[in-house]
Scaffold this motif. Structure first.
Motif, mmCIF file in Angstrom:
data_model
loop_
_atom_site.group_PDB
_atom_site.id
_atom_site.type_symbol
_atom_site.label_atom_id
_atom_site.label_comp_id
_atom_site.label_asym_id
_atom_site.label_seq_id
_atom_site.Cartn_x
_atom_site.Cartn_y
_atom_site.Cartn_z
ATOM 1 N N ALA A 88 -38.121 12.218 -23.622
ATOM 2 C CA ALA A 88 -38.990 11.699 -22.728
ATOM 3 C C ALA A 88 -39.137 10.800 -23.860
ATOM 4 O O ALA A 88 -39.288 9.591 -23.385
ATOM 5 C CB ALA A 88 -40.525 12.475 -22.569
ATOM 6 N N ALA A 89 -39.179 10.804 -24.970
ATOM 7 C CA ALA A 89 -38.942 9.920 -26.070
ATOM 8 C C ALA A 89 -37.229 8.632 -26.344
ATOM 9 O O ALA A 89 -38.126 7.819 -25.897
ATOM 10 C CB ALA A 89 -39.628 9.845 -27.535
ATOM 11 N N ARG A 90 -36.497 9.898 -25.891
ATOM 12 C CA ARG A 90 -36.015 8.769 -26.252
ATOM 13 C C ARG A 90 -35.579 7.926 -24.050
ATOM 14 O O ARG A 90 -35.045 6.956 -24.976
ATOM 15 C CB ARG A 90 -34.560 9.650 -25.969
ATOM 16 N N ARG B 8 -35.767 6.101 -13.846
ATOM 17 C CA ARG B 8 -34.921 6.409 -15.277
ATOM 18 C C ARG B 8 -34.088 7.676 -15.235
ATOM 19 O O ARG B 8 -33.021 8.150 -15.730
ATOM 20 C CB ARG B 8 -36.115 6.227 -16.636
ATOM 21 N N LEU B 9 -34.700 8.668 -14.399
ATOM 22 C CA LEU B 9 -33.704 10.143 -14.387
ATOM 23 C C LEU B 9 -32.951 9.732 -13.841
ATOM 24 O O LEU B 9 -31.634 10.252 -14.674
ATOM 25 C CB LEU B 9 -34.607 10.968 -13.415
ATOM 26 N N ARG B 10 -32.947 9.078 -12.783
ATOM 27 C CA ARG B 10 -31.278 8.707 -12.111
ATOM 28 C C ARG B 10 -30.543 7.483 -12.965
ATOM 29 O O ARG B 10 -28.637 7.185 -13.040
ATOM 30 C CB ARG B 10 -31.240 8.951 -10.834
ATOM 31 N N ARG B 11 -30.974 6.730 -13.696
ATOM 32 C CA ARG B 11 -30.565 5.478 -14.455
ATOM 33 C C ARG B 11 -29.263 6.091 -15.458
ATOM 34 O O ARG B 11 -28.633 5.472 -15.969
ATOM 35 C CB ARG B 11 -31.638 4.326 -14.304
ATOM 36 N N PHE B 12 -29.996 6.601 -15.976
ATOM 37 C CA PHE B 12 -29.879 7.193 -17.462
ATOM 38 C C PHE B 12 -29.023 8.640 -17.190
ATOM 39 O O PHE B 12 -28.180 8.817 -18.226
ATOM 40 C CB PHE B 12 -30.872 7.259 -18.020
ATOM 41 N N GLY B 13 -29.009 8.474 -16.333
ATOM 42 C CA GLY B 13 -27.833 9.602 -15.521
ATOM 43 C C GLY B 13 -28.460 11.282 -16.227
ATOM 44 O O GLY B 13 -27.530 11.946 -15.633
ATOM 45 N N GLY C 244 -24.995 17.207 -16.655
ATOM 46 C CA GLY C 244 -24.025 18.187 -17.207
ATOM 47 C C GLY C 244 -24.435 17.683 -18.910
ATOM 48 O O GLY C 244 -25.011 17.185 -19.193
ATOM 49 N N GLY C 245 -25.052 18.966 -19.475
ATOM 50 C CA GLY C 245 -25.157 19.425 -20.848
ATOM 51 C C GLY C 245 -26.772 18.668 -20.946
ATOM 52 O O GLY C 245 -27.387 19.321 -21.393
ATOM 53 N N VAL C 246 -28.226 18.817 -19.876
ATOM 54 C CA VAL C 246 -29.155 18.620 -19.630
ATOM 55 C C VAL C 246 -29.537 19.527 -19.706
ATOM 56 O O VAL C 246 -30.269 19.974 -20.608
ATOM 57 C CB VAL C 246 -29.294 17.547 -18.568
ATOM 58 N N PHE C 247 -29.082 21.047 -18.829
ATOM 59 C CA PHE C 247 -29.797 22.196 -19.112
ATOM 60 C C PHE C 247 -29.558 22.739 -20.061
ATOM 61 O O PHE C 247 -30.857 23.635 -20.695
ATOM 62 C CB PHE C 247 -29.107 23.559 -18.090
ATOM 63 N N ASP C 248 -28.293 22.688 -20.788
ATOM 64 C CA ASP C 248 -28.805 23.302 -22.398
ATOM 65 C C ASP C 248 -29.205 23.097 -23.303
ATOM 66 O O ASP C 248 -29.838 24.014 -24.380
ATOM 67 C CB ASP C 248 -26.623 23.480 -22.248
ATOM 68 N N ILE D 164 -26.844 12.777 -23.999
ATOM 69 C CA ILE D 164 -26.979 13.764 -22.651
ATOM 70 C C ILE D 164 -27.233 12.697 -21.473
ATOM 71 O O ILE D 164 -26.767 12.607 -20.087
ATOM 72 C CB ILE D 164 -28.494 14.155 -23.136
ATOM 73 N N GLY D 165 -27.974 11.422 -21.930
ATOM 74 C CA GLY D 165 -27.781 10.584 -20.761
ATOM 75 C C GLY D 165 -27.416 9.223 -21.427
ATOM 76 O O GLY D 165 -27.802 8.403 -22.763
#
Length: 692
Positions: A97-99, A166-171, A191-195, A207-208
């Motif tokens: 959220a901060a990033r 932001r969710l889709r723009r940052f991937g 990929g990698g977000v859930f982990d 991550i994004g």
């Protein structure tokens, strides 16, 4: 880390389960009004969804202790953050959220997309809410329905989870499959977000990423391009819609980002860069009300069709103008040739980067180094690290950390045609007559002062840029060493040109090589040394054959490039008369290096032997300094004497070894060494096997 992360997800999902129940209730109420109960076998029934809700609630309870009353979730989350901070841990969801600047509804949407990874029961709940068993994957409609409590909130969230959100723009979330409408667009985690959310590791920086985003560079450096009113005027016209296409020309590639950023700042809009899909970039810039930055140095001559149709504000940058006629006809176009930042602007940039540094030091750095904004930010970052390692804080960052940082950022950009020399000599190492020593110091002072008198006092329009010096004299009289000393006094790097690799027999190649060398010196903020430059800067001759014409063209190019350079350029030559008069008129300093006299040779012999060298008592410096030798010859003779002593396995360097070294040096110089020159030591020549 994993325990805190899982507990955080449990707390947040408990709150989302309430939203899911409310969404299910709304769907059940809608289903109850259906006039076709015979369709129920093809849908998720009310009873089934109730069981599924109990199932996912049971899963959440199994992850940790049963959640408290929903009203206490905020307090529980704050307590969890406090406990994590006490152990130096940042909760993964908070880090994301901060990033990426995610709002609370965007975080909830991300968790809804992640939930089926925790339990597949969420898929049938999602299908029930959207009333479509074929759409079990979370979709835009689901996120809006669950997370938007009011119509206005749902509309805002609809945009937030769209392509420009932001969710889709940052991937972090990506679209899955083809959808007939945006509402039906299915979404999945990248990929990698859930982990990462589970606390299983990962780098938040990886991550994004928004490939078109141009973040405001840090640390903050005053833009030198906003001091000229012309660029802010273009920015205001861009914001008002009077123009929609701006060309900013004449700036190096590493400067173009700062130029485009300055234009967008003047327009009051964010800046985005182009990627591989120009049409998509234009749509994204339009959605974000941004200025799209398009570097043109590598573009083909024809403009993209999307660029012709669009009215999105676009900033073009390049070293040379790119003006397709069709583009200029379709758009409202204006342009500006970007001036090089002057001395006052450079001082302001240094002052912003190092606010605690004293003013005279800032002026000196701005005079010696014409750094771009990107280079200056890199210097500030490297200097910060150096200060922290040394235990000094940034507010009192001393200049001693800045000079090494400048060297780290700017030096080492060399090629085969130049040799990089980091000076390790000072003016105390020079043994020259007083007038020459004074001129050497004057050259360094002139280079420091030139930006002020050129730009602040207006002399730039009346003389060529930079400082040019010509050193003449026999080989070995200290010309190259003096260039190194001047460079060391300025704290710069010395680039010595290798003429053998520079000059080419092919027409035009020499000019290309010269341009590369001059550009390297300017990029590295280095002093450029043309040693024994007679071959390159020699007199132009009468054109008798075709090659003479091309040789004269090379000299003409050199004249132009020499005038255009703002740096310090030093030429050395055995004879001033060998240099074309057109060059000598452009030198502010011409220094002649005479052969050293007896006082200078005495000092040179004393310095030729290091303090650790075992020098025998019979070495007579008074006799040696009467020999007519240059500084380079004395240094070579002393080295040869040391080798001879080592070869004899002698404990010290004796007079006979020194005489042997001198004899060999005379032979190398094709000079006759007369025994009478040695006085009482003439017999040592015969002892060394040297004919008298």
């Amino acid at each position: 880390m994993s325990g805190f992360a899982v507990e955080h997800l449990r707390v947040r999902l408990a709150d989302l389960h309430g939203a899911l129940r409310r969404a299910v209730a709304r769907q059940a109420e809608a289903a109850a009004r259906l006039t076709r109960p015979d369709l129920t076998p093809f849908c998720v029934t009310d009873e089934q969804v109730g069981v599924l809700l109990d199932q996912v609630d049971s899963f959440a309870e199994a992850m940790a202790e049963p959640p408290p009353d929903p009203d206490g979730d905020q307090d529980q989350e704050r307590e969890l953050r406090r406990l994590a901070a006490a152990e130096g841990v940042t909760l993964p969801l908070d880090a994301l959220a901060a990033r990426f600047g995610l709002t609370r509804p965007e975080q909830d949407a991300l968790l809804l997309v992640a939930a089926p990874e925790l339990d597949p029961g969420y898929e049938r709940i999602y299908a029930y809410i959207v009333d479509n068993l074929n759409r079990r994957t979370p979709c835009v409609e689901l996120l809006v329905t669950v997370c938007g409590p009011t119509p206005s909130a749902r509309l805002a969230l609809r945009r937030a989870v769209g392509p420009a959100g932001r969710l889709r723009r940052f991937g972090l979330v990506r679209a899955y499959g083809e959808a007939p409408a945006e509402q039906a667009q299915e979404l999945t985690l990248a990929g990698g977000v859930f982990d990462f959310l589970m606390g299983w590791g990962g780098d938040v920086g990886l991550i994004g990423h928004d490939p078109g985003e141009v973040a405001r560079p840090e640390p903050e450096v005053v833009s030198p391009y906003l001091s000229d009113e012309r660029l802010p005027r273009l920015g205001r016209a861009l914001a008002a819609g009077d123009i929609d296409l701006v060309g900013l020309w004449g700036c190096r590639p590493d400067v173009q980002l700062d130029v485009a950023q300055a234009l967008a700042e003047a327009a009051g809009r964010p800046l985005r860069r182009t990627t591989t899909d120009l049409a998509a970039d234009l749509r994204m810039a339009a959605a974000l009300d941004a200025v799209l930055w398009l570097p043109t140095d590598d573009l083909a001559a024809r403009a993209d069709a999307a660029l012709l149709r669009s009215g999105v504000p676009v900033c073009l940058t390049g070293t040379t103008p790119w003006r397709p006629a069709a583009l200029l006809a379709a758009r409202s176009y204006a342009e500006l040739t970007i001036p090089v930042p002057g001395f006052p602007e450079r001082v302001a940039m240094w002052s912003a980067a190092f606010p605690a540094m004293e003013w005279p030091v800032l002026e000196d750095l701005a005079a010696r180094y014409r750094l771009t904004g990107g280079e200056l930010r890199a210097v500030a970052a490297v200097a910060d690290v150096g200060a922290r390692l040394a235990g000094n804080g940034r507010p009192t960052l001393p200049a001693e950390h800045v000079e090494p940082a400048i060297a780290t950022v700017t030096r080492g950009r060399t090629s085969g045609a130049v040799q990089s020399i980091v000076p390790d000599r000072d003016i105390g190492d020079l043994v020259l007559p007083e007038p020459q020593l004074h001129q050497i110091a004057e050259i360094a002072s002139a280079f420091r002062a030139w930006p002020k008198i050129a730009e602040s006092w207006g002399f730039a329009g009346r003389s060529t840029g930079g400082i040019k010096a010509l050193f003449t004299g026999e080989p070995g009289t200290g010309k190259t060493m003096s260039a190194e000393v001047i460079t060391g006094m300025l704290g710069l790097e010395l680039l010595k040109v290798n003429l053998a690799q520079l000059v080419s027999k092919w027409v035009g190649e020499t000019e290309k090589n010269l341009e590369i060398i001059f550009q390297q010196a300017e990029d590295s903020h280095a002093v450029l040394l043309f040693d024994e430059a007679d071959a390159l800067f020699g007199k132009r001759g009468e054109v008798k054959q075709g090659t003479d014409r091309y040789a004269n063209l090379e000299v003409g190019y050199l004249l132009q490039r020499l005038e255009a350079s703002d740096g310090l350029i030093i030429l050395t030559s055995n004879l001033k008369e060998n240099i074309d008069p057109a060059f000598t008129r452009r030198f502010q300093f011409v220094v002649h290096f005479p052969r050293p006299g007896v006082p200078e040779r005495r000092t040179m012999w004393r310095q030729a032997f290091p303090a650790k060298a075992p020098l025998a008592e019979d070495v007579d410096l008074a006799a040696l300094c009467r020999l007519d030798m240059t500084g380079a010859g004395i240094t070579a003779a002393a080295r040869a004497a040391a080798l001879a002593a080592a070869d004899d396995e002698s404990r010290a360097i004796g007079m006979r070894h020194v005489v042997k070294g001198i004899s060999r040096q005379f032979q190398r110089e094709a000079r006759l060494f007369r025994p009478s020159e040695l006085g009482p030591y003439a017999g040592l020549l015969a002892d060394n096997g040297t004919p008298g």
